[in-house]
Design an enzyme around this catalytic site. Structure first.
Site, PDB file in Angstrom:
ATOM      1  N   LYS A 113       2.075  -3.759   6.654  1.00  0.00           N
ATOM      2  CA  LYS A 113       2.555  -3.882   5.209  1.00  0.00           C
ATOM      3  C   LYS A 113       4.245  -3.567   5.159  1.00  0.00           C
ATOM      4  O   LYS A 113       4.813  -4.242   4.292  1.00  0.00           O
ATOM      5  CB  LYS A 113       2.054  -2.721   4.215  1.00  0.00           C
ATOM      6  CG  LYS A 113       0.271  -2.715   4.232  1.00  0.00           C
ATOM      7  CD  LYS A 113      -0.064  -3.929   3.409  1.00  0.00           C
ATOM      8  CE  LYS A 113      -1.198  -4.447   3.212  1.00  0.00           C
ATOM      9  NZ  LYS A 113      -1.757  -5.719   2.748  1.00  0.00           N
TER      10      LYS A 113
ATOM     11  N   TYR B  39      -1.838  -1.183  10.929  1.00  0.00           N
ATOM     12  CA  TYR B  39      -2.197  -1.727   9.507  1.00  0.00           C
ATOM     13  C   TYR B  39      -1.048  -1.456   8.594  1.00  0.00           C
ATOM     14  O   TYR B  39      -0.559  -2.276   7.954  1.00  0.00           O
ATOM     15  CB  TYR B  39      -3.683  -1.220   8.967  1.00  0.00           C
ATOM     16  CG  TYR B  39      -3.613  -1.173   7.578  1.00  0.00           C
ATOM     17  CD1 TYR B  39      -3.729  -2.749   6.923  1.00  0.00           C
ATOM     18  CD2 TYR B  39      -3.288  -0.271   6.760  1.00  0.00           C
ATOM     19  CE1 TYR B  39      -3.936  -2.754   5.646  1.00  0.00           C
ATOM     20  CE2 TYR B  39      -3.372  -0.492   5.086  1.00  0.00           C
ATOM     21  CZ  TYR B  39      -3.530  -1.656   4.753  1.00  0.00           C
ATOM     22  OH  TYR B  39      -3.727  -1.991   3.424  1.00  0.00           O
TER      23      TYR B  39
ATOM     24  N   SER C 122       0.932  -1.102   0.021  1.00  0.00           N
ATOM     25  CA  SER C 122      -0.061   0.031  -0.200  1.00  0.00           C
ATOM     26  C   SER C 122       0.701   1.135   0.042  1.00  0.00           C
ATOM     27  O   SER C 122       1.922   1.485   0.519  1.00  0.00           O
ATOM     28  CB  SER C 122      -0.933  -0.080   1.241  1.00  0.00           C
ATOM     29  OG  SER C 122      -1.173   1.251   1.443  1.00  0.00           O
TER      30      SER C 122
HETATM   31  P1  NAD Z   1     -10.996  -6.889   1.110  1.00  0.00           P
HETATM   32  O1  NAD Z   1     -11.204  -6.913   2.527  1.00  0.00           O
HETATM   33  O2  NAD Z   1     -12.117  -6.603   0.369  1.00  0.00           O
HETATM   34  O3  NAD Z   1     -10.318  -8.257   0.404  1.00  0.00           O
HETATM   35  C1  NAD Z   1      -9.626  -9.094   1.458  1.00  0.00           C
HETATM   36  C2  NAD Z   1      -9.959 -10.519   1.381  1.00  0.00           C
HETATM   37  O4  NAD Z   1      -9.171 -11.308   2.099  1.00  0.00           O
HETATM   38  C3  NAD Z   1     -11.423 -10.700   1.837  1.00  0.00           C
HETATM   39  O5  NAD Z   1     -12.342 -11.341   1.068  1.00  0.00           O
HETATM   40  C4  NAD Z   1     -11.416 -11.305   3.365  1.00  0.00           C
HETATM   41  O6  NAD Z   1     -12.513 -12.047   3.826  1.00  0.00           O
HETATM   42  C5  NAD Z   1     -10.032 -12.050   3.122  1.00  0.00           C
HETATM   43  N1  NAD Z   1      -9.368 -12.442   4.190  1.00  0.00           N
HETATM   44  C6  NAD Z   1      -8.770 -11.649   5.137  1.00  0.00           C
HETATM   45  N2  NAD Z   1      -8.108 -12.221   6.182  1.00  0.00           N
HETATM   46  C7  NAD Z   1      -7.952 -13.363   5.782  1.00  0.00           C
HETATM   47  C8  NAD Z   1      -7.254 -14.549   6.281  1.00  0.00           C
HETATM   48  N3  NAD Z   1      -6.471 -14.719   7.459  1.00  0.00           N
HETATM   49  N4  NAD Z   1      -7.589 -16.039   5.599  1.00  0.00           N
HETATM   50  C9  NAD Z   1      -8.173 -15.931   4.534  1.00  0.00           C
HETATM   51  N5  NAD Z   1      -8.533 -14.906   3.972  1.00  0.00           N
HETATM   52  C10 NAD Z   1      -8.660 -13.695   4.544  1.00  0.00           C
HETATM   53  O7  NAD Z   1      -9.826  -5.969   0.980  1.00  0.00           O
HETATM   54  P2  NAD Z   1      -9.393  -5.236  -0.579  1.00  0.00           P
HETATM   55  O8  NAD Z   1      -9.611  -3.949  -0.561  1.00  0.00           O
HETATM   56  O9  NAD Z   1      -9.709  -6.182  -1.538  1.00  0.00           O
HETATM   57  O10 NAD Z   1      -7.588  -5.368  -0.092  1.00  0.00           O
HETATM   58  C11 NAD Z   1      -6.778  -6.497  -0.877  1.00  0.00           C
HETATM   59  C12 NAD Z   1      -5.528  -6.279  -0.113  1.00  0.00           C
HETATM   60  O11 NAD Z   1      -5.084  -4.914  -0.837  1.00  0.00           O
HETATM   61  C13 NAD Z   1      -5.344  -6.143   1.273  1.00  0.00           C
HETATM   62  O12 NAD Z   1      -4.184  -6.958   1.614  1.00  0.00           O
HETATM   63  C14 NAD Z   1      -5.222  -4.746   1.371  1.00  0.00           C
HETATM   64  O13 NAD Z   1      -4.411  -4.447   2.453  1.00  0.00           O
HETATM   65  C15 NAD Z   1      -4.639  -4.261   0.082  1.00  0.00           C
HETATM   66  N6  NAD Z   1      -4.752  -2.928  -0.155  1.00  0.00           N
HETATM   67  C16 NAD Z   1      -5.933  -2.293  -0.246  1.00  0.00           C
HETATM   68  C17 NAD Z   1      -6.446  -1.121  -0.613  1.00  0.00           C
HETATM   69  C18 NAD Z   1      -7.564  -0.601  -0.733  1.00  0.00           C
HETATM   70  O14 NAD Z   1      -7.863   0.695  -0.527  1.00  0.00           O
HETATM   71  N7  NAD Z   1      -8.385  -1.274  -0.883  1.00  0.00           N
HETATM   72  C19 NAD Z   1      -5.053  -0.090  -0.637  1.00  0.00           C
HETATM   73  C20 NAD Z   1      -3.845  -0.679  -0.407  1.00  0.00           C
HETATM   74  C21 NAD Z   1      -3.911  -1.846  -0.175  1.00  0.00           C
HETATM   75  N1  UFG Z   2     -12.078  11.834   3.657  1.00  0.00           N
HETATM   76  C1  UFG Z   2     -13.020  12.738   3.940  1.00  0.00           C
HETATM   77  N2  UFG Z   2     -14.295  12.268   4.353  1.00  0.00           N
HETATM   78  C2  UFG Z   2     -14.317  10.863   4.661  1.00  0.00           C
HETATM   79  C3  UFG Z   2     -13.323  10.052   4.464  1.00  0.00           C
HETATM   80  C4  UFG Z   2     -12.037  10.557   3.947  1.00  0.00           C
HETATM   81  O1  UFG Z   2     -12.968  13.888   3.571  1.00  0.00           O
HETATM   82  O2  UFG Z   2     -15.352  10.439   5.329  1.00  0.00           O
HETATM   83  C5  UFG Z   2     -10.921  12.494   3.131  1.00  0.00           C
HETATM   84  C6  UFG Z   2      -9.524  12.186   3.842  1.00  0.00           C
HETATM   85  O3  UFG Z   2      -9.222  13.113   4.741  1.00  0.00           O
HETATM   86  C7  UFG Z   2      -8.254  12.001   2.815  1.00  0.00           C
HETATM   87  C8  UFG Z   2      -9.381  11.707   1.619  1.00  0.00           C
HETATM   88  O4  UFG Z   2     -10.443  11.872   1.936  1.00  0.00           O
HETATM   89  O5  UFG Z   2      -8.200  13.443   2.479  1.00  0.00           O
HETATM   90  C9  UFG Z   2      -8.927  10.060   1.118  1.00  0.00           C
HETATM   91  O6  UFG Z   2      -9.240   9.421   2.377  1.00  0.00           O
HETATM   92  P1  UFG Z   2      -9.141   7.751   2.359  1.00  0.00           P
HETATM   93  O7  UFG Z   2      -9.602   7.556   3.750  1.00  0.00           O
HETATM   94  O8  UFG Z   2     -10.388   7.392   1.199  1.00  0.00           O
HETATM   95  O9  UFG Z   2      -7.822   7.216   1.966  1.00  0.00           O
HETATM   96  P2  UFG Z   2      -6.278   7.703   2.456  1.00  0.00           P
HETATM   97  O10 UFG Z   2      -5.454   7.672   1.323  1.00  0.00           O
HETATM   98  O11 UFG Z   2      -6.315   8.421   3.588  1.00  0.00           O
HETATM   99  O12 UFG Z   2      -6.075   6.087   3.054  1.00  0.00           O
HETATM  100  C10 UFG Z   2      -6.355   4.979   2.365  1.00  0.00           C
HETATM  101  C11 UFG Z   2      -6.427   3.796   3.397  1.00  0.00           C
HETATM  102  C12 UFG Z   2      -5.062   3.397   3.801  1.00  0.00           C
HETATM  103  C13 UFG Z   2      -4.117   3.256   2.389  1.00  0.00           C
HETATM  104  C14 UFG Z   2      -4.255   4.556   1.695  1.00  0.00           C
HETATM  105  C15 UFG Z   2      -3.002   4.316   0.544  1.00  0.00           C
HETATM  106  O13 UFG Z   2      -7.273   3.803   4.301  1.00  0.00           O
HETATM  107  O14 UFG Z   2      -4.908   2.160   4.392  1.00  0.00           O
HETATM  108  O15 UFG Z   2      -5.374   4.762   1.194  1.00  0.00           O
HETATM  109  O16 UFG Z   2      -3.301   2.971  -0.190  1.00  0.00           O
HETATM  110  F1  UFG Z   2      -2.769   3.078   2.967  1.00  0.00           F
END
Ligand code: NAD
Ligand code: UFG
Length: 337
Positions: free
Chosen positions: A152, A148, A124
């Site tokens: 990572k 969290y 991330s």
């Molecule tokens: P998500 O929660 O939708 O998907 C994660 C999946 O993993 C879920 O289906 C959950 O049931 C499964 N899971 C969690 N723990 C598990 C375990 N111990 N065993 C088996 N399955 C398990 O999340 P996502 O948004 O699809 O994110 C996927 C990956 O990308 C995550 O590792 C997350 O940290 C990373 N990531 C997501 C974002 C984002 O904004 N969505 C940004 C950066 C990184």
């Molecule tokens: N924000 C609002 N209102 C809300 C939620 C967010 O104004 O209800 C603002 C935040 O202050 C920020 C922007 O919207 O300026 C984006 O916020 P997000 O929470 O959507 O995204 P972030 O970049 O802050 O964080 C997310 C995930 C992190 C991850 C990061 C980069 O929460 O875990 O993206 O992947 F690390």
């Protein structure tokens, strides 16, 4: 080629399953469904018109993982499974360290026992911490501001150490910026559950009336309109990045790290107004204080992924807003929420 996709029923994982099935790969999904629905498996099959196996399995259970590797000839792993809520990780850090780190170590151990050498890992933008200057590039120092984020940083280090000790190992670490949007079919997207902590899920829940108004968290950042700037990227473009990364690992060994973002910054107000314009609606909103620890600006340098992976972006901010709305609207109709 058979690819094991951990967390394949989740938001990014499900879109990636579709991408790999479309490209002709055989996939196996591993998920414990702690943050996803079994129905997603049917939707992936419906969209792709392909069948595949899935296992309800927890990565913290070594015996269950080994069974999957024993029963199948797996060539590569794409590892999404993990918990991802920043506020939850602050409240319950051990749950995050246990699930994300132990789960990854168990997975690497099973790969080692079964001579599987290719892995693509979901990292991330959070690993860039608070002290780097935008645009973030892959060589910058890493840190984190919450448990969290530390999972990572730590998993990246564990994977790099493991690769140093096992030179046949091939790794792509993908650092996602802000994935939003949904599959254009409206069948896959980010499941609306609980009070969202991220902006787009908040916009979506407000757009269907599940939440009364949007919160604009901070209007006094040093940015063009005072609101926070982030790098939003369509989830289907992120999914395609995994295909490109695995194609690279099939040709080259080593540890490769890539940012996956759009390379452009969009403010909170710009995202809200684009959503309103594309979907022809007005969203009630209220200005609030900054969230603790929020940085003002985050966006990626994406030259490396473009050059070395041949990855390109196919979706615009308008597409992201249209597809997010299309998904939430359909979800509301089907689930009566
Ligand atoms: P998500 O929660 O939708 O998907 C994660 C999946 O993993 C879920 O289906 C959950 O049931 C499964 N899971 C969690 N723990 C598990 C375990 N111990 N065993 C088996 N399955 C398990 O999340 P996502 O948004 O699809 O994110 C996927 C990956 O990308 C995550 O590792 C997350 O940290 C990373 N990531 C997501 C974002 C984002 O904004 N969505 C940004 C950066 C990184
Ligand atoms: N924000 C609002 N209102 C809300 C939620 C967010 O104004 O209800 C603002 C935040 O202050 C920020 C922007 O919207 O300026 C984006 O916020 P997000 O929470 O959507 O995204 P972030 O970049 O802050 O964080 C997310 C995930 C992190 C991850 C990061 C980069 O929460 O875990 O993206 O992947 F690390």
């Amino acid at each position: 080629m058979t690819i094991l996709i951990t967390g394949g029923a989740g938001y990014i994982g499900s879109h990636t399953c579709v991408e790999f099935l479309k490209a002709g790969y055989n996939i196996i999904v591993l998920d414990n469904f702690c943050n996803s629905d079994r129905q997603v498996i049917d939707y992936i099959k419906q969209i792709s018109s392909k069948n595949f196996k899935y296992y309800e399995c927890d990565l913290c259970n070594k015996a269950q993982i080994n069974r999957i590797f024993m029963e199948n000839k797996i060539d590569s792993v794409i590892h999404f499974a993990g918990l991802k809520s920043v506020p939850e990780s602050v409240k319950n850090p051990l749950k995050y360290y246990e699930n994300n780190i132990t789960g990854t170590i168990n997975l690497l151990d099973a790969m080692n026992s079964h001579q599987v050498v290719n892995i693509v890992f979901s990292s991330s933008a959070t690993v860039y911490g608070m002290n780097n200057k935008v645009p973030y590039n892959e060589d910058m120092p890493l840190s984190a501001t919450n448990p969290y984020g530390w999972t990572k940083v730590m998993i990246e280090q564990i994977i790099k150490d493991y690769a140093a000790a096992n030179t046949s190992f091939r790794v792509a670490i993908l650092r996602y910026f802000n994935p939003i949007g949904a599959h254009p079919s409206g069948l896959l997207g980010e499941k609306p559950e609980g009070l969202p902590s991220n902006l787009m899920p908040y916009i979506c829940q407000t757009s269907i009336g599940k939440l009364p108004y949007l919160k604009v968290c901070g209007t006094d950042f040093e940015t063009k309109d005072g609101t926070g700037i982030r790098d939003y990227i369509h989830v289907c473009d992120i999914a395609n990045g995994h295909l490109k990364a695995l194609e690279l690992l099939n040709k080259k060994s080593g540890v490769f790290i890539y940012n996956l973002g759009s390379g452009t910054g969009t403010s909170v107000l710009e995202l809200i107004t684009t959503f309103e314009k594309v979907n022809e609606m007005q969203l009630p909103r209220m200005n609030c204080n900054r969230r603790p620890g929020d940085i003002s600006v985050s966006y990626a340098d994406i030259h490396k992924a473009k050059k070395e992976l041949g990855w390109k972006i196919n979706y615009t901010l308008e597409d992201m807003c249209r597809d997010s709305w299309n998904y939430i609207k359909k979800f509301k109709e089907c689930n009566n929420i």
